[in-house]
Design an enzyme around this catalytic site. Structure first.
Site, PDB file in Angstrom:
ATOM      1  N   GLU A  67      -5.219   7.676   8.783  1.00  0.00           N
ATOM      2  CA  GLU A  67      -5.000   8.537   7.619  1.00  0.00           C
ATOM      3  C   GLU A  67      -3.509   8.835   7.436  1.00  0.00           C
ATOM      4  OE1 GLU A  67      -7.185   8.978   5.424  1.00  0.00           O
ATOM      5  OE2 GLU A  67      -8.964   8.413   6.561  1.00  0.00           O
ATOM      6  N   SER A  68      -3.000   8.459   6.267  1.00  0.00           N
ATOM      7  CA  SER A  68      -1.558   8.500   6.017  1.00  0.00           C
ATOM      8  C   SER A  68      -0.940   9.881   6.158  1.00  0.00           C
ATOM      9  CB  SER A  68      -1.241   7.936   4.631  1.00  0.00           C
ATOM     10  OG  SER A  68      -1.797   8.745   3.605  1.00  0.00           O
ATOM     11  N   LYS A 126      -8.160  -9.459   5.886  1.00  0.00           N
ATOM     12  CA  LYS A 126      -7.976  -8.680   7.110  1.00  0.00           C
ATOM     13  C   LYS A 126      -8.290  -9.513   8.357  1.00  0.00           C
ATOM     14  CE  LYS A 126      -9.453  -4.746   4.380  1.00  0.00           C
ATOM     15  NZ  LYS A 126     -10.577  -3.876   4.010  1.00  0.00           N
ATOM     16  N   CYS A 176       0.830  -1.205   0.000  1.00  0.00           N
ATOM     17  CA  CYS A 176       0.000   0.000   0.000  1.00  0.00           C
ATOM     18  C   CYS A 176       0.864   1.255   0.000  1.00  0.00           C
ATOM     19  CB  CYS A 176      -0.906   0.008   1.231  1.00  0.00           C
ATOM     20  SG  CYS A 176      -1.889   1.521   1.380  1.00  0.00           S
ATOM     21  N   VAL A 220      -5.402   0.826   6.353  1.00  0.00           N
ATOM     22  CA  VAL A 220      -4.083   1.152   6.883  1.00  0.00           C
ATOM     23  C   VAL A 220      -3.596   2.409   6.162  1.00  0.00           C
ATOM     24  CG1 VAL A 220      -3.473  -1.208   7.500  1.00  0.00           C
ATOM     25  CG2 VAL A 220      -2.955  -0.391   5.195  1.00  0.00           C
TER      26      VAL A 220
END
Length: 226
Positions: free
Chosen positions: A73-74, A47, A20, A61
């Site tokens: 939240e990245s 998952k 990801c 993720v």
């Protein structure tokens, strides 16, 4: 040579997925800043029930556990790492910092869509036009030495786009696009600044030690052939 890891104010656990790019932002930041943390791999195609029950019911993720608190939240989780370790992940000059954020935003606005459309929207034929996007992006890059703002290591804004640069180059080197595109990017003097900067990002510890090329190549093939 043993490198001493930086100990965060509270223990950090990162829940992520190796393929990801969004989650990779926070992983890169932690590794680049040489921070002590625990990494937990979450297979987004299968998952775990405990993850959905205890960590993130949305099943996404990255999730960062900071002490006893969870945050998602990245962009938020990555900025938190930068705030905890500003000397390692921020440019010192406020104006350069602002410029770097603009550069990062423009990359996602102009260049990233070509990767997204090629891989996820089956528009590989449009990828030959990526140079029109890079042409528009170049004025925002200025002259990195080797990184933006004269930094000797990637800072937050570059880390935010580093996972997409690594995957862009993975696509460029793949069988799915014309070899002429990579040849032009790597040999045309017009794109030397972009190419050298991108290669510096790919070689930086944060990216080199987190980007699993083989695994992401399989993921690339999965989406393109889907």
């Amino acid at each position: 040579m043993t490198v001493t890891l930086r100990v965060p104010p509270k223990p950090i656990t990162l829940y992520s997925y190796i393929n990801c790019p969004w989650a990779a932002r926070t992983w890169i930041a932690l590794v680049q800043a040489n921070v002590e943390f625990e990494y937990v791999e979450i297979d987004l195609r299968n998952k775990p029930e405990w993850f959905l029950r205890e960590i993130n019911p949305d099943g996404k993720v990255p999730v960062l556990k900071y002490g006893d608190d969870l945050i998602v939240e990245s962009a938020v989780t990555t900025e938190l790492i930068a705030d905890l370790f500003p000397k390692e992940l921020y440019l010192a000059d406020p104006f350069a910092k602002a410029q770097s954020k603009l550069m990062s935003d423009r990359f996602m606005e102009l260049v990233f869509p070509f990767y997204r459309n090629a891989v996820f929207n089956s528009k590989l034929e449009e990828f030959s036009n990526v140079f029109t996007a890079i042409d528009k992006f170049l004025p925002y890059l200025h002259t990195p030495k080797p990184f933006f703002g004269g930094s000797d290591h990637p800072t937050l804004s570059e880390i935010m786009i580093a996972p997409f640069i690594s995957r862009l180059y993975l696509l460029l080197e793949s069988e799915y696009v014309s070899k002429e595109i990579y040849a032009k990017l790597s040999s045309d003097v017009k794109y030397k600044v972009f190419h050298d900067w991108a290669l510096a990002i790919l070689a930086s510890p944060g990216v080199a030690n987190t980007f699993d090329k083989a695994s992401n190549a399989k993921g690339l093939a999965y989406y393109i052939k889907k």
